[in-house]
Design an enzyme around this catalytic site. Structure first.
Site, PDB file in Angstrom:
ATOM      1  N   ASP A 147      -7.783  17.208 -15.319  1.00  0.00           N
ATOM      2  CA  ASP A 147      -7.945  15.664 -15.508  1.00  0.00           C
ATOM      3  C   ASP A 147      -7.657  15.558 -17.302  1.00  0.00           C
ATOM      4  O   ASP A 147      -8.286  16.107 -17.953  1.00  0.00           O
ATOM      5  CB  ASP A 147      -9.530  15.559 -15.392  1.00  0.00           C
ATOM      6  CG  ASP A 147      -9.633  13.946 -15.790  1.00  0.00           C
ATOM      7  OD1 ASP A 147      -9.345  13.326 -16.656  1.00  0.00           O
ATOM      8  OD2 ASP A 147     -10.807  13.290 -15.294  1.00  0.00           O
ATOM      9  N   TYR A 191     -16.603  14.274 -15.963  1.00  0.00           N
ATOM     10  CA  TYR A 191     -17.237  12.899 -16.031  1.00  0.00           C
ATOM     11  C   TYR A 191     -18.313  12.923 -14.712  1.00  0.00           C
ATOM     12  O   TYR A 191     -17.935  13.367 -13.803  1.00  0.00           O
ATOM     13  CB  TYR A 191     -16.046  12.054 -15.602  1.00  0.00           C
ATOM     14  CG  TYR A 191     -16.540  10.376 -15.400  1.00  0.00           C
ATOM     15  CD1 TYR A 191     -17.404   9.889 -16.376  1.00  0.00           C
ATOM     16  CD2 TYR A 191     -16.184   9.812 -14.305  1.00  0.00           C
ATOM     17  CE1 TYR A 191     -17.621   8.454 -15.748  1.00  0.00           C
ATOM     18  CE2 TYR A 191     -16.434   8.552 -13.792  1.00  0.00           C
ATOM     19  CZ  TYR A 191     -17.262   7.888 -14.904  1.00  0.00           C
ATOM     20  OH  TYR A 191     -17.809   6.516 -14.532  1.00  0.00           O
ATOM     21  N   LYS A 228      -8.341   4.336 -19.279  1.00  0.00           N
ATOM     22  CA  LYS A 228      -8.503   4.608 -20.601  1.00  0.00           C
ATOM     23  C   LYS A 228      -7.358   4.471 -21.534  1.00  0.00           C
ATOM     24  O   LYS A 228      -6.664   3.696 -21.561  1.00  0.00           O
ATOM     25  CB  LYS A 228      -9.254   6.049 -20.750  1.00  0.00           C
ATOM     26  CG  LYS A 228     -10.213   6.294 -19.521  1.00  0.00           C
ATOM     27  CD  LYS A 228     -11.444   5.465 -19.708  1.00  0.00           C
ATOM     28  CE  LYS A 228     -12.658   5.763 -18.771  1.00  0.00           C
ATOM     29  NZ  LYS A 228     -13.164   4.913 -17.748  1.00  0.00           N
ATOM     30  N   ARG A 236       0.865  -1.152  -0.068  1.00  0.00           N
ATOM     31  CA  ARG A 236      -0.005  -0.010   0.051  1.00  0.00           C
ATOM     32  C   ARG A 236       0.813   1.328  -0.136  1.00  0.00           C
ATOM     33  O   ARG A 236       0.584   2.260  -0.557  1.00  0.00           O
ATOM     34  CB  ARG A 236      -1.193   0.094   1.100  1.00  0.00           C
ATOM     35  CG  ARG A 236      -1.711   1.362   1.093  1.00  0.00           C
ATOM     36  CD  ARG A 236      -3.056   1.227   2.041  1.00  0.00           C
ATOM     37  NE  ARG A 236      -2.844   0.546   3.100  1.00  0.00           N
ATOM     38  CZ  ARG A 236      -2.186   0.960   4.363  1.00  0.00           C
ATOM     39  NH1 ARG A 236      -1.676   2.016   4.484  1.00  0.00           N
ATOM     40  NH2 ARG A 236      -2.090   0.374   5.588  1.00  0.00           N
TER      41      ARG A 236
HETATM   42  N1  LCS Z   1     -12.178  10.862 -15.498  1.00  0.00           N
HETATM   43  C1  LCS Z   1     -12.590  10.950 -16.881  1.00  0.00           C
HETATM   44  C2  LCS Z   1     -12.475  12.045 -17.825  1.00  0.00           C
HETATM   45  C3  LCS Z   1     -13.351   9.812 -17.084  1.00  0.00           C
HETATM   46  O1  LCS Z   1     -13.801   9.767 -18.280  1.00  0.00           O
HETATM   47  C4  LCS Z   1     -13.393   8.779 -16.081  1.00  0.00           C
HETATM   48  C5  LCS Z   1     -14.241   7.595 -16.384  1.00  0.00           C
HETATM   49  C6  LCS Z   1     -12.747   8.892 -14.802  1.00  0.00           C
HETATM   50  C7  LCS Z   1     -12.114  10.283 -14.666  1.00  0.00           C
HETATM   51  C8  LCS Z   1     -12.955   7.970 -13.826  1.00  0.00           C
HETATM   52  O2  LCS Z   1     -12.168   7.168 -13.936  1.00  0.00           O
HETATM   53  P1  LCS Z   1     -12.221   5.385 -13.226  1.00  0.00           P
HETATM   54  O3  LCS Z   1     -12.553   5.378 -11.895  1.00  0.00           O
HETATM   55  O4  LCS Z   1     -13.389   5.096 -14.030  1.00  0.00           O
HETATM   56  O5  LCS Z   1     -11.024   4.641 -13.871  1.00  0.00           O
HETATM   57  N2  LCS Z   1     -14.969   7.560 -17.513  1.00  0.00           N
HETATM   58  C9  LCS Z   1     -15.921   6.697 -18.028  1.00  0.00           C
HETATM   59  C10 LCS Z   1     -16.780   6.894 -19.116  1.00  0.00           C
HETATM   60  O6  LCS Z   1     -16.775   7.962 -19.603  1.00  0.00           O
HETATM   61  N3  LCS Z   1     -17.398   5.683 -19.284  1.00  0.00           N
HETATM   62  O7  LCS Z   1     -17.169   4.998 -18.330  1.00  0.00           O
HETATM   63  C11 LCS Z   1     -16.147   5.526 -17.254  1.00  0.00           C
END
Ligand code: LCS
Length: 397
Positions: free
Chosen positions: A184, A112, A209, A59
């Protein structure tokens, strides 16, 4: 690492973070262990006090995770990075590190969905107030600043409207008010946009992503600019505990090797798909940073080296027609998430941005009919043929 710092970006993708390991493996081994043996009680105590460098407990740090973190920090041009269990873990850890009760945060309204919900609903419970703004107009950020504003939080391009914020302008406003700029950078990745070069203080990503790029990992990362910030963030992450595990870190590090080549190919593909959609008679509007019709096209040209793989569009037939397209595609996959090698299509209002609620969606420009595409690395002609046949089916609804 240091000799890699002078490499060009595509070379860095392949070599960043790779060190020397026992037996000479070319790829960092997966240290699939929760804990590390001490040589003696004295050594263990010295490690805990920070008097000696070494590993204690996964951790806190792990060699496989650290290798990937160093690679992302190098690609973003940051000091160090902190691997997290998801993008949301990276965002929540960042905000809980930077904000105290009584503080205020200004954020892009097109983010998001769960990011907006975290800021508006969860932070509120800790007496942290927030103001969503259309950050494409810098005056809106300026006007929202208060004496207790500690963070300006920008997602650019924003999910899913692809609204683009001028990063250096936002940084200037944040800094002149004593606040920090958090960006972000998920939609671009450091292959196409490096927010530190425009004044950002902290960069976060959903590595689920483009950074990983293969739709097989959920992970996030925080990249910081200074040793002081690194210590502060590492301490909070250690207490909150939302870290990435060694196997997922290994997969992300593998994905990074092809980041540059993937981002170039999918940007080329998305440009062709966006042009196809823009010229199609059934399409009401297309939003893509590479099209001159994008309202912030000039800013995109200034701060992005390519337009990326994300496209939003709406059909003249509204939601019903969009639904018909999403249910008729064959090569594109109907699924949320984005940034993989395969093309995905989804409906933000009923899926990724449902949790924001209709009012916030409307304010952010996320219409009921908006369809989002994450363009992959398939052949663009195949993707266009698939969308063409789906649009043909939608024409009868
Ligand atoms: N920031 C952005 C710009 C994102 O598109 C997402 C997830 C996150 C943060 C959060 O990330 P995660 O915790 O899922 O790794 N976006 C998603 C979307 O547009 N479709 O499914 C997940």
């Amino acid at each position: 690492m240091s000799e890699n710092e002078n490499l060009k970006f595509d070379s860095k993708c392949v070599h960043a973070g790779i060190g020397d390991y026992e037996h000479g493996p070319v790829i960092p081994p997966i240290y699939q262990t929760s804990t590390f043996k001490f040589e003696s009680t004295q050594q263990g105590a010295a490690l805990f006090k920070g008097e000696k460098e070494g590993y204690i407990y996964t951790r806190m740090s792990n060699p496989t995770v650290e290798a990937m973190e160093k690679a992302v920090a190098s690609l973003e041009g940051g000091y160090r990075a902190l691997g997290c269990g998801s993008g949301m873990a990276a965002i929540s850890t960042t905000l809980l590190t930077l904000l105290n009760a009584g503080d205020h945060i200004v954020f892009s309204e097109a983010v998001y969905g769960p990011t907006a919900t975290l800021i508006v609903n969860v932070l509120k419970r800790f007496n942290i107030e927030s103001t969503p703004v259309d950050s494409t107009n810098l005056d809106n950020i300026k006007n929202a600043m208060k004496p207790n504003t500690k963070v300006v939080y920008i997602e650019t391009p924003g999910n899913p409207t692809l609204a683009i914020t001028d990063l250096s302008g936002a940084a200037e406003i944040a800094h002149s008010n004593g606040a920090v700029l958090v960006v972000d950078n998920t939609f671009m990745s450091p292959a196409l946009q490096r927010p530190f070069e425009h004044g950002a203080d902290v960069v976060v990503h959903s590595m689920t992503k483009f950074l990983n790029g293969h739709a097989d990992v959920v992970a996030g990362i925080i990249v910081v600019k200074t040793q002081e910030d690194y210590k502060k963030f590492r301490s909070v992450l250690n207490q909150l505990g939302g870290v990435i595990d060694p196997f997922n870190a290994f997969l992300v590090h593998r994905g990074l090797k092809t980041l540059d080549i993937r981002m170039k190919k999918l940007s080329e593909n998305a440009m062709k798909v966006a042009k196809f959609l823009e010229s199609h008679p059934q399409v009401k509007w297309v939003r893509y940073p590479g099209l001159e019709s994008h309202p912030q096209y000039e800013i995109a040209q200034k701060q992005q080296s390519a337009p990326g793989g994300m496209i939003s569009f709406e059909l003249k037939g509204g939601f019903a027609a969009g639904e018909a397209v999403m249910n008729s595609v064959k090569l594109c996959t109907l699924a949320v998430s984005l940034g993989g090698v395969e093309t995905l299509i989804q409906h933000p209002a009923s899926m990724t941005h449902l949790s924001m609620g209709q009012k916030a969606r409307e304010e952010a420009g996320i219409t009921e009919g908006l369809v989002r595409l994450s363009v992959g690395i398939e052949n663009a002609d195949d993707l266009i043929a698939d969308l063409e046949q789906a649009l043909e089916k939608a024409s009868t609804v």
